[in-house]
Write a protein that holds these residues in place. Structure first.
Motif, PDB file in Angstrom:
ATOM      1  N   THR A  27       0.841  -1.194   0.000  1.00  0.00           N
ATOM      2  CA  THR A  27       0.000   0.000   0.000  1.00  0.00           C
ATOM      3  C   THR A  27       0.876   1.244   0.000  1.00  0.00           C
ATOM      4  O   THR A  27       1.880   1.309   0.698  1.00  0.00           O
ATOM      5  CB  THR A  27      -0.925   0.024   1.227  1.00  0.00           C
ATOM      6  OG1 THR A  27      -1.690  -1.190   1.270  1.00  0.00           O
ATOM      7  CG2 THR A  27      -1.887   1.199   1.170  1.00  0.00           C
ATOM      8  N   SER A 127     -10.908  -1.573  -5.434  1.00  0.00           N
ATOM      9  CA  SER A 127     -10.579  -2.053  -6.770  1.00  0.00           C
ATOM     10  C   SER A 127      -9.825  -3.376  -6.759  1.00  0.00           C
ATOM     11  O   SER A 127      -9.774  -4.071  -7.771  1.00  0.00           O
ATOM     12  CB  SER A 127      -9.751  -1.007  -7.528  1.00  0.00           C
ATOM     13  OG  SER A 127      -8.543  -0.749  -6.845  1.00  0.00           O
ATOM     14  N   ASP A 128      -9.243  -3.750  -5.605  1.00  0.00           N
ATOM     15  CA  ASP A 128      -8.554  -5.039  -5.518  1.00  0.00           C
ATOM     16  C   ASP A 128      -9.494  -6.144  -5.041  1.00  0.00           C
ATOM     17  O   ASP A 128      -9.056  -7.264  -4.763  1.00  0.00           O
ATOM     18  CB  ASP A 128      -7.327  -4.956  -4.614  1.00  0.00           C
ATOM     19  CG  ASP A 128      -7.668  -4.509  -3.196  1.00  0.00           C
ATOM     20  OD1 ASP A 128      -8.869  -4.336  -2.890  1.00  0.00           O
ATOM     21  OD2 ASP A 128      -6.738  -4.334  -2.399  1.00  0.00           O
ATOM     22  N   ARG A 130     -11.440  -6.259  -2.254  1.00  0.00           N
ATOM     23  CA  ARG A 130     -11.728  -6.345  -0.828  1.00  0.00           C
ATOM     24  C   ARG A 130     -12.941  -5.490  -0.453  1.00  0.00           C
ATOM     25  O   ARG A 130     -13.139  -4.400  -0.986  1.00  0.00           O
ATOM     26  CB  ARG A 130     -10.528  -5.892  -0.001  1.00  0.00           C
ATOM     27  CG  ARG A 130      -9.351  -6.845  -0.036  1.00  0.00           C
ATOM     28  CD  ARG A 130      -8.186  -6.301   0.776  1.00  0.00           C
ATOM     29  NE  ARG A 130      -7.651  -5.067   0.222  1.00  0.00           N
ATOM     30  CZ  ARG A 130      -6.709  -4.324   0.791  1.00  0.00           C
ATOM     31  NH1 ARG A 130      -6.191  -4.705   1.942  1.00  0.00           N
ATOM     32  NH2 ARG A 130      -6.275  -3.215   0.214  1.00  0.00           N
ATOM     33  N   THR A 174      -2.778   3.813  -3.399  1.00  0.00           N
ATOM     34  CA  THR A 174      -2.722   2.698  -4.340  1.00  0.00           C
ATOM     35  C   THR A 174      -2.222   1.449  -3.629  1.00  0.00           C
ATOM     36  O   THR A 174      -1.551   1.519  -2.597  1.00  0.00           O
ATOM     37  CB  THR A 174      -1.785   3.012  -5.524  1.00  0.00           C
ATOM     38  OG1 THR A 174      -0.473   3.328  -5.028  1.00  0.00           O
ATOM     39  CG2 THR A 174      -2.305   4.181  -6.340  1.00  0.00           C
ATOM     40  N   ARG A 175      -2.565   0.301  -4.197  1.00  0.00           N
ATOM     41  CA  ARG A 175      -2.023  -0.974  -3.722  1.00  0.00           C
ATOM     42  C   ARG A 175      -1.514  -1.726  -4.935  1.00  0.00           C
ATOM     43  O   ARG A 175      -2.298  -2.172  -5.775  1.00  0.00           O
ATOM     44  CB  ARG A 175      -3.081  -1.806  -3.003  1.00  0.00           C
ATOM     45  CG  ARG A 175      -2.513  -3.121  -2.481  1.00  0.00           C
ATOM     46  CD  ARG A 175      -3.592  -4.073  -2.018  1.00  0.00           C
ATOM     47  NE  ARG A 175      -2.985  -5.310  -1.521  1.00  0.00           N
ATOM     48  CZ  ARG A 175      -3.666  -6.429  -1.267  1.00  0.00           C
ATOM     49  NH1 ARG A 175      -4.975  -6.475  -1.472  1.00  0.00           N
ATOM     50  NH2 ARG A 175      -3.031  -7.501  -0.841  1.00  0.00           N
ATOM     51  N   GLY A 176      -0.198  -1.857  -5.049  1.00  0.00           N
ATOM     52  CA  GLY A 176       0.358  -2.461  -6.255  1.00  0.00           C
ATOM     53  C   GLY A 176      -0.037  -1.630  -7.454  1.00  0.00           C
ATOM     54  O   GLY A 176       0.243  -0.439  -7.536  1.00  0.00           O
ATOM     55  N   ASN A 177      -0.758  -2.254  -8.395  1.00  0.00           N
ATOM     56  CA  ASN A 177      -1.211  -1.549  -9.593  1.00  0.00           C
ATOM     57  C   ASN A 177      -2.639  -1.038  -9.463  1.00  0.00           C
ATOM     58  O   ASN A 177      -3.205  -0.526 -10.427  1.00  0.00           O
ATOM     59  CB  ASN A 177      -1.133  -2.482 -10.805  1.00  0.00           C
ATOM     60  CG  ASN A 177       0.280  -2.942 -11.067  1.00  0.00           C
ATOM     61  OD1 ASN A 177       1.176  -2.131 -11.243  1.00  0.00           O
ATOM     62  ND2 ASN A 177       0.495  -4.242 -11.072  1.00  0.00           N
ATOM     63  N   ASN A 178      -3.249  -1.196  -8.295  1.00  0.00           N
ATOM     64  CA  ASN A 178      -4.645  -0.822  -8.115  1.00  0.00           C
ATOM     65  C   ASN A 178      -4.787   0.541  -7.446  1.00  0.00           C
ATOM     66  O   ASN A 178      -4.118   0.833  -6.454  1.00  0.00           O
ATOM     67  CB  ASN A 178      -5.371  -1.866  -7.252  1.00  0.00           C
ATOM     68  CG  ASN A 178      -5.500  -3.199  -7.961  1.00  0.00           C
ATOM     69  OD1 ASN A 178      -6.148  -3.306  -8.981  1.00  0.00           O
ATOM     70  ND2 ASN A 178      -4.863  -4.218  -7.403  1.00  0.00           N
ATOM     71  N   LEU A 180      -6.823   2.527  -5.060  1.00  0.00           N
ATOM     72  CA  LEU A 180      -7.804   2.255  -4.024  1.00  0.00           C
ATOM     73  C   LEU A 180      -8.694   3.455  -3.745  1.00  0.00           C
ATOM     74  O   LEU A 180      -9.889   3.318  -3.512  1.00  0.00           O
ATOM     75  CB  LEU A 180      -7.102   1.825  -2.733  1.00  0.00           C
ATOM     76  CG  LEU A 180      -6.277   0.538  -2.801  1.00  0.00           C
ATOM     77  CD1 LEU A 180      -5.732   0.198  -1.410  1.00  0.00           C
ATOM     78  CD2 LEU A 180      -7.086  -0.616  -3.358  1.00  0.00           C
ATOM     79  N   GLN A 218      -6.127   0.867 -12.838  1.00  0.00           N
ATOM     80  CA  GLN A 218      -4.776   0.336 -12.786  1.00  0.00           C
ATOM     81  C   GLN A 218      -3.841   1.169 -13.657  1.00  0.00           C
ATOM     82  O   GLN A 218      -4.242   1.711 -14.687  1.00  0.00           O
ATOM     83  CB  GLN A 218      -4.733  -1.116 -13.273  1.00  0.00           C
ATOM     84  CG  GLN A 218      -5.365  -2.116 -12.331  1.00  0.00           C
ATOM     85  CD  GLN A 218      -5.060  -3.535 -12.762  1.00  0.00           C
ATOM     86  OE1 GLN A 218      -5.024  -3.844 -13.955  1.00  0.00           O
ATOM     87  NE2 GLN A 218      -4.839  -4.409 -11.808  1.00  0.00           N
ATOM     88  N   THR A 229       2.170  -4.655 -16.277  1.00  0.00           N
ATOM     89  CA  THR A 229       1.930  -3.960 -15.016  1.00  0.00           C
ATOM     90  C   THR A 229       3.228  -3.268 -14.630  1.00  0.00           C
ATOM     91  O   THR A 229       4.280  -3.464 -15.235  1.00  0.00           O
ATOM     92  CB  THR A 229       1.520  -4.943 -13.900  1.00  0.00           C
ATOM     93  OG1 THR A 229       2.645  -5.800 -13.593  1.00  0.00           O
ATOM     94  CG2 THR A 229       0.339  -5.799 -14.331  1.00  0.00           C
TER      95      THR A 229
END
Length: 236
Positions: A27, A127-128, A130, A174-178, A180, A218, A229
Motif C-alpha cells: 500500500t 478495486s482489488d 476487498r 494505491t495498492r500495487g497496480n490498483n 484504491l 490500474q 503492469t
C-alpha cells in the motif's frame, strides 16, 4: 478426530487472518508538497510506503516516520505525550453509528479531549476486490478500511494549521497496480504523469519507448503491442 482437526485448522486460519496488518506492505499513499515564499512556489510529489519493524518484541509498521500497530479492525499510533511514547487509537473499523472515537491531537478543539461521533457506516468494494467499511463522522473526515482517512494515512490526526505557506496535500492511495482511493477524480492519473514521480515507481528501469495508461483503476505500461503492469508482468 476429523472434527477436532477441522476446528484446529479453522482456528489457525482465523488466528492468521486476525494477525494480518490493516495496511498491506504494497500500500502506498501519494502526496504533493507545496511551499510558497515571497511570491514564488516550489512543489514536488512524494510517497509514503510501509516498512515492518519490531519494538520490544511487538510488530509495528513504519509509515512516513510514524509507528502504527494494528489488531483486527483497530489501528494504534505511537505518539509523544509529555516526553513519553504512548499508543493512541487512530482507527477503529468496528465502530457503529452513535459510537465515538477520541481525537489524538485536538488543535481545533476548544475543550479537549475531543471526540468524533459516527453518523454513518457503509461497505464499499475496493478495486482489488476487498470489502471495506467506510465510517463517517460529525467532526472528522471519513475513514476507509485498508486505506486510513480520505485525507491520507494520518488525516485523522488534527494538528494546528501552519501559517508558513507549507502544505502537504493527499492525492491518492494505491495498492500495487490498483487505485484504491483518490481525493479528486483524475488526481492519481495526473500525479502519475508528473515527471517527478517516475523515480518513485522505478519507471526509469524500463526502455524509454513506452506509454503509461490508466485502465480500470490500474496503472499499465504499453510497449509495442504488449501491455505490462508496473511490476513487469505481462497483461494477457
Amino acid at each position: 478426530m476429523e472434527r477436532l482437526l477441522m476446528i484446529l485448522l479453522l482456528g489457525s486460519i482465523c488466528s492468521s487472518y486476525a494477525s494480518e496488518p490493516m495496511f498491506t506492505p504494497d500500500t502506498e499513499w501519494h502526496y504533493r508538497h507545496s511551499e510558497m515564499f515571497g511570491g514564488s512556489s516550489d512543489q514536488y510529489t512524494y510517497t509514503l510506503i510501509v516498512k515492518d519493524t519490531m519494538l520490544n518484541g511487538v510488530p509495528y509498521q513504519v509509515i512516513g516516520g510514524g509507528l502504527l500497530r494494528s489488531e483486527g479492525a483497530k489501528v494504534w499510533c505511537v505518539v509523544d505525550s509529555m516526553g513519553v511514547s504512548v499508543e493512541n487509537l487512530l482507527y477503529d473499523f468496528d465502530l457503529q453509528v452513535g459510537d465515538s472515537i477520541r481525537t489524538i491531537y485536538a488543535g481545533m478543539c476548544e475543550e479537549p479531549p475531543c471526540f468524533a461521533k459516527v453518523t454513518n457506516v457503509d461497505t464499499i468494494t475496493l478495486s482489488d476486490g476487498r470489502k471495506a467499511r467506510r465510517i463517517s463522522y460529525n467532526t472528522r473526515e471519513d475513514d476507509i478500511e485498508y486505506i486510513g482517512n480520505i485525507s491520507g494515512i494520518f488525516g485523522a490526526i488534527v494538528f494546528e494549521q501552519p501559517l508558513n505557506g507549507v502544505s502537504n496535500n493527499f492525492i491518492c492511495c494505491t495498492r500495487g497496480n490498483n487505485l484504491l482511493y483518490e481525493k479528486n477524480n483524475g488526481d492519481c492519473e495526473r500525479w502519475y504523469n508528473d515527471d517527478a514521480v517516475n523515480a518513485l515507481h522505478n519507471v526509469s528501469e524500463w526502455p524509454f519507448s513506452f506509454t503509461k495508461i490508466f485502465h480500470d483503476g490500474q496503472i499499465l505500461i504499453l510497449r509495442g503491442d504488449k501491455t505490462y503492469t508496473l511490476t513487469g508482468q505481462e497483461v494477457k
